[in-house]
Design an enzyme around this catalytic site. Sequence first.
Site, PDB file in Angstrom:
ATOM      1  CG  HIS A  63      17.291 -79.669 -26.616  1.00  0.00           C
ATOM      2  ND1 HIS A  63      18.082 -78.698 -26.738  1.00  0.00           N
ATOM      3  CD2 HIS A  63      17.269 -80.004 -25.081  1.00  0.00           C
ATOM      4  CE1 HIS A  63      18.413 -78.329 -25.463  1.00  0.00           C
ATOM      5  NE2 HIS A  63      17.858 -78.902 -24.682  1.00  0.00           N
ATOM      6  CD  GLU A 100      17.275 -78.494 -32.201  1.00  0.00           C
ATOM      7  OE1 GLU A 100      17.545 -77.038 -32.187  1.00  0.00           O
ATOM      8  OE2 GLU A 100      16.732 -78.750 -31.276  1.00  0.00           O
ATOM      9  CB  CYS A 117      21.180 -75.023 -27.555  1.00  0.00           C
ATOM     10  SG  CYS A 117      21.084 -76.893 -27.325  1.00  0.00           S
ATOM     11  CB  CYS A 152      20.921 -79.184 -30.784  1.00  0.00           C
ATOM     12  SG  CYS A 152      19.773 -79.455 -29.686  1.00  0.00           S
TER      13      CYS A 152
END
Length: 154
Positions: free
Chosen positions: A55, A57, A85, A88
């Site tokens: 992801h 992040e 999410c 993260c």
Amino acid sequence: MKQDKTTYFMKSALRQAKKAALIDEVPIGCVIVKNGRIIAKGHNVRESHLDPTGHAEMIAIRQAARKLKSWRLNGCDLYVTIEPCSMCAGAIVLARIDKVIFGASDPKGGALGSSYNLYEQPKLNHYPSVISGVMNSECQTMISNYFKTKRNQK
């Protein structure tokens, strides 16, 4: 007209999201800022790296930790185009990031208020502040257009 720093940094995150779209990844981008300067950038690479943790992040957090030579990212702000999410949001807590600024909400997977709010859980060892809705329209449009194109391709 001079743009404010929040808009400036979110535009940088949007540029990262565009990089993800160019490689057929979900267009989410992230930048991490310390002392008014971008120290790390990331965009989604889950598909291209076959990595469920790829992801935006997570990529940016890893890069910032290497840059600062510390896993503690105190004094850092994280700008991301879509609400983080749970993975993260958890990594943000563990990294001790001060503030999360995100663009569009994620009603299916957002862990900072849309689906649920991880930061309302008691007994966490760190609670980042959260600002939502920064450049919401631009962030939402980018991700909506991506999924609309994907649906039309099927």
